[in-house]
Motif scaffolding. Structure first.
Motif, PDB file in Angstrom:
ATOM      1  N   SER A  54       3.237   2.884   3.578  1.00  0.00           N
ATOM      2  CA  SER A  54       3.049   1.720   4.439  1.00  0.00           C
ATOM      3  C   SER A  54       4.381   1.148   4.900  1.00  0.00           C
ATOM      4  O   SER A  54       5.439   1.421   4.335  1.00  0.00           O
ATOM      5  CB  SER A  54       2.261   0.635   3.694  1.00  0.00           C
ATOM      6  OG  SER A  54       3.001   0.147   2.589  1.00  0.00           O
ATOM      7  N   ASN A 104       5.627  -2.764   5.943  1.00  0.00           N
ATOM      8  CA  ASN A 104       5.319  -4.194   6.004  1.00  0.00           C
ATOM      9  C   ASN A 104       6.487  -4.883   6.698  1.00  0.00           C
ATOM     10  O   ASN A 104       7.620  -4.805   6.227  1.00  0.00           O
ATOM     11  CB  ASN A 104       5.139  -4.773   4.596  1.00  0.00           C
ATOM     12  CG  ASN A 104       3.955  -4.168   3.889  1.00  0.00           C
ATOM     13  OD1 ASN A 104       2.845  -4.600   4.075  1.00  0.00           O
ATOM     14  ND2 ASN A 104       4.202  -3.135   3.085  1.00  0.00           N
ATOM     15  N   GLU A 147       0.834  -1.202   0.000  1.00  0.00           N
ATOM     16  CA  GLU A 147       0.000   0.000   0.000  1.00  0.00           C
ATOM     17  C   GLU A 147       0.869   1.252   0.000  1.00  0.00           C
ATOM     18  O   GLU A 147       2.041   1.224   0.389  1.00  0.00           O
ATOM     19  CB  GLU A 147      -0.902   0.019   1.247  1.00  0.00           C
ATOM     20  CG  GLU A 147      -1.799  -1.192   1.400  1.00  0.00           C
ATOM     21  CD  GLU A 147      -2.931  -1.231   0.397  1.00  0.00           C
ATOM     22  OE1 GLU A 147      -3.294  -0.160  -0.138  1.00  0.00           O
ATOM     23  OE2 GLU A 147      -3.447  -2.323   0.143  1.00  0.00           O
TER      24      GLU A 147
END
Length: 117
Positions: A70, A72, A67
């Motif tokens: 973002s 992760n 995204e």
């Protein structure tokens, strides 16, 4: 390296030694996923687990969706040429309008005097 060593919170505190790879321009999901595939295929690396508790069981499915703006976070282990194995964190960071980053981090608490890096 065993399960209890990977999930032990004491092995994840302190500072980190990091390898950060910049991907520019931002937003190239294929390029980042190709980097993760290469990491998974490396003889020096094991895993890409969503949680530390997934150690040696449930690797993530690639490709992942990344995204905008973002972070992760994943886990794995690195095989050091002297025979040692170290737990590591793998982080994909996307900063919209700037760059994407792939960071591989080893906590300083896992660097022992008998390991020469």
């Amino acid at each position: 390296m065993n399960y209890s060593e990977v999930i032990n919170p004491d092995n994840w505190i302190g500072g980190f030694y990091e390898l950060s790879i910049e991907f520019h321009p931002v937003g190239d999901n294929k390029r980042l996923n190709d980097a993760l595939v290469s990491l998974q295929k490396s003889k020096f690396f094991n895993g890409i687990w969503k949680e530390r508790q997934d150690f040696q069981t449930h690797s993530i499915s690639l490709p992942i969706k990344i995204e905008d703006d973002s972070v992760n976070h994943f886990y794995g282990t690195l095989f050091i040429p002297d025979g040692n194995t170290l737990p590591c964190a793998i982080t994909i960071i996307r900063i919209d309008g700037e760059s994407d980053w792939l960071d591989i981090s080893i906590t300083t608490s896992n660097i022992r005097a008998d390991i020469s890096l």
